[in-house]
Write an enzyme that holds these catalytic residues in place. Structure first.
Site, short mmCIF file in Angstrom:
data_model
loop_
_atom_site.label_atom_id
_atom_site.label_comp_id
_atom_site.label_asym_id
_atom_site.label_seq_id
_atom_site.Cartn_x
_atom_site.Cartn_y
_atom_site.Cartn_z
N TYR A 1 14.72 0.05 47.82
CA TYR A 1 15.01 0.95 46.71
C TYR A 1 13.73 1.11 45.89
CZ TYR A 1 16.45 2.90 42.32
OH TYR A 1 16.52 3.72 41.22
N SER B 1 8.29 -8.49 52.59
CA SER B 1 9.72 -8.19 52.66
C SER B 1 10.50 -8.91 51.56
CB SER B 1 10.28 -8.63 54.02
OG SER B 1 9.63 -7.91 55.02
N LEU C 1 37.07 44.95 40.09
CA LEU C 1 38.46 44.55 39.87
C LEU C 1 38.66 43.09 40.24
CD1 LEU C 1 40.45 47.66 41.17
CD2 LEU C 1 39.35 47.25 38.96
N ARG D 1 48.51 33.96 47.36
CA ARG D 1 48.46 33.28 48.65
C ARG D 1 47.36 32.22 48.74
NH1 ARG D 1 48.26 37.76 53.00
NH2 ARG D 1 47.95 39.21 51.26
C1 UD1 Z 1 44.22 48.19 48.06
C2 UD1 Z 1 44.23 49.70 48.31
C3 UD1 Z 1 44.32 49.95 49.81
C4 UD1 Z 1 43.18 49.28 50.52
C5 UD1 Z 1 43.11 47.81 50.18
C6 UD1 Z 1 41.83 47.22 50.71
C7 UD1 Z 1 45.37 50.70 46.40
C8 UD1 Z 1 46.63 51.26 45.89
N1 UD1 Z 1 45.37 50.25 47.65
O1 UD1 Z 1 45.44 47.67 48.52
O2 UD1 Z 1 44.28 51.34 50.08
O3 UD1 Z 1 43.30 49.45 51.92
O4 UD1 Z 1 43.10 47.62 48.75
O5 UD1 Z 1 41.84 45.84 50.54
O6 UD1 Z 1 44.37 50.70 45.70
N2 UD1 Z 1 43.81 44.45 41.29
C9 UD1 Z 1 43.77 44.38 39.91
N3 UD1 Z 1 44.86 44.75 39.20
C10 UD1 Z 1 46.00 45.20 39.79
C11 UD1 Z 1 46.03 45.27 41.20
C12 UD1 Z 1 44.93 44.89 41.92
O7 UD1 Z 1 42.75 43.99 39.35
O8 UD1 Z 1 46.94 45.53 39.06
C13 UD1 Z 1 42.62 44.07 42.06
C14 UD1 Z 1 42.85 42.82 42.90
O9 UD1 Z 1 42.46 41.66 42.19
C15 UD1 Z 1 41.94 43.08 44.08
C16 UD1 Z 1 41.94 44.59 44.23
O10 UD1 Z 1 42.31 45.09 42.98
O11 UD1 Z 1 40.61 42.66 43.83
C17 UD1 Z 1 42.85 45.09 45.32
O12 UD1 Z 1 44.16 44.69 45.04
P1 UD1 Z 1 45.23 44.41 46.15
O13 UD1 Z 1 46.53 44.10 45.53
O14 UD1 Z 1 44.68 43.44 47.12
O15 UD1 Z 1 45.32 45.87 46.83
P2 UD1 Z 1 46.06 46.22 48.15
O16 UD1 Z 1 47.47 46.43 47.86
O17 UD1 Z 1 45.69 45.28 49.19
#
Ligand code: UD1
Ligand code: CA
Length: 455
Positions: A365, A404, A6, A13
């Site tokens: 050089y 030199s 993913l 941030r």
């Molecule tokens: C998620 C988990 C949480 C876990 C945490 C660990 C869920 C609902 N929650 O939360 O249980 O403790 O990760 O870090 O899964 N991403 C996508 N598409 C989206 C949303 C997210 O590709 O629509 C990807 C983000 O780029 C990232 C990962 O999924 O790589 C996690 O997304 P993030 O929004 O950080 O999840 P959390 O809410 O932190």
């Protein structure tokens, strides 16, 4: 195995134009670390990267890299479950699908193996972690028997659930066929209005599918990056882990907290590295090599017992054994030094071979040159290798002595045992064993210095 990574999240941030997963750890994109760990798994795998924010840039990175991965687009970020759903069309019938995060870069292959093994008998493998401060993470809910019954997100958790310190790292291995079904059943009825991948766990449990958990050996493996501060912290944690490996393999580090390895550093026995050094690409330091403080070494080989003194910069060079380089030496691409060569301060060498026991100790050089054995290159010597259009070679044969402040206007050759007088501008070949000098004869005249006129 199917491996879904993913990488669609915005990474707000980070406050960056660059997609989060392309921000580097140890000199390479976070995504590259994840891909490398996944690729190192035994067997054949099908990788799918889910793109969204900055998808073009991530796609561009993937097409340039050597990794074979398919991509799926998640145009709108509606949650982790929704993200995995976008990858479904690319998933093969392979029984297991491993889900990884592009912003959890340091996950190790061994942990991924553990995780997929848990799912090998038809259940779900879930990577969890015990955290003293679990705030922000999904919590693992267990029943009286200690079996996993679900995951609740921080924002949906009750006060007592928030006290649970076992968290969901997000990484899991799931039976592919069931995953597809469960993803279709997800509903966004939660605090964030998202399709949670974590709800798959509850669905599995309700169908009697076992959920088995495991933990990573190192805490840094499951750390996610959301901000530049977290990126910097993780970089330090990773560098500390690399430094520890070096110490354990028998390398002396004067301060393991002050080294940066951005690639592969191979050290033979009894290598010593002083503080503030940066190693990039593939660097090999042979036995007994010592590297002084604040050196930068990239894609180079340093043979045994050579000393690299402080503030030297070495890039795509090969340095022979028992040599002394620096302080303040610069070896550029294509430099090949034989054994027992001395290169001193403010000496720059590029695309040149230097024979054994030759010396260039001060301010020189040397570009596009072939220098023989036991040659002495005096202070201030310059190879004039560039005529504004083309580069030309300078050849200096064995035992030559270059006085030199000499300019060698290439193409030009200095014969064996030849001596060039200081200040020579050499435009024609210098014959062997003779003194060649281009200089106006020195004269001394009677001379009265002018004196200041009194007013
Ligand atoms: C998620 C988990 C949480 C876990 C945490 C660990 C869920 C609902 N929650 O939360 O249980 O403790 O990760 O870090 O899964 N991403 C996508 N598409 C989206 C949303 C997210 O590709 O629509 C990807 C983000 O780029 C990232 C990962 O999924 O790589 C996690 O997304 P993030 O929004 O950080 O999840 P959390 O809410 O932190
Ligand atoms: Ca997160």
């Amino acid at each position: 195995m199917n491996i879904v990574i993913l990488a669609a999240g915005q990474g707000k941030r980070m406050r960056s134009m660059l997609p989060k997963v392309l921000h580097p750890i140890a000199g390479k994109p976070m995504l590259a670390h994840v891909l490398a760990s996944a690729e190192a798994l035994p067997g054949k795998h099908q990788m799918v990267v889910v793109l969204g924010h900055g998808g073009d840039l991530v796609q561009g990175y993937l097409s340039e890299s050597e990794v074979v991965a398919k991509t799926a687009l998640q145009a709108e970020q509606k949650g982790t479950g929704h993200a995995v759903l976008q990858a479904c069309d690319h998933l093969t019938d392979d029984p297991i699908t491993l889900i990884l995060y592009g912003d959890v870069p340091l996950i190790q292959t061994k942990t991924l193996e553990q995780l997929s093994q848990l799912a090998s008998s038809g259940g779900i493998g879930l990577l969890t972690q015990i955290m003293s401060c679990p705030m922000g993470y999904g919590r693992i809910i267990r029943n009286q028997d200690g079996d996993v019954s679900g995951i609740v997100e921080e924002k949906d958790a009750t006060t007592s659930q928030k006290l649970i310190n076992e968290i969901n790292t997000g990484l899991m291995a799931i039976p592919t066929k069931a995953l597809k079904t469960w993803l279709g059943q997800l509903k966004p009825n939660n605090a964030q209005g998202e399709y949670y991948l974590t709800d798959v766990i509850g669905l599995a449990v309700s169908e009697g599918v076992p959920v088995l958990t495991t933990q990573a050996e190192h805490d840094w493996e499951t750390v996610g990056v959301n901000s530049r501060a977290q990126l910097a912290d993780l970089e330090r944690a990773w560098q500390a882990a690399l430094a520890k490996q070096l110490l354990e393999s028998g390398v002396t580090l004067l301060d393991p907290a002050r080294i940066d390895i951005r690639g592969e550093l191979i050290c033979d026995q009894d290598v010593t590295i002083d503080v503030g050094c940066v190693f990039e690409g593939r660097v090999h330091l042979a036995a007994g090599v010592s590297v002084g403080p604040h050196c930068v070494i990239r894609n180079s080989v340093i043979e045994s017992d050579t000393k690299i003194e402080a503030f030297s910069h070495i890039d795509q060079a090969k340095v022979g054994a028992k040599s002394v380089i620096g302080p303040y030496a610069r070896l550029r691409p294509g430099t090949v030094l034989a054994d027992e060569v001395h290169v001193g301060n403010f000496v720059e060498i590029k695309n040149s071979e230097v024979g054994s026991q030759s010396k260039a100790n001060h301010l020189a050089y040397i570009g596009d040159a072939t220098i023989g054995k036991k040659v002495n290159v005096g202070a201030g010597t310059i190879t004039c290798n560039y005529d504004g259009v083309n580069k030309h070679r300078t050849v200096i044969e064995d035992n030559a002595f270059i006085g030199s402040d000499t300019q060698l206007v290439a193409p030009v050759r200095v014969g064996k045992g030849a001596t060039l007088g200081a200040g020579t501008t050499l435009t024609k070949d210098a014959p062997p064993d003779q003194l060649t000098v281009t200089r106006v004869k020195q004269v001394s005249l009677n001379w009265q210095r002018p004196v200041k006129k009194s007013k």
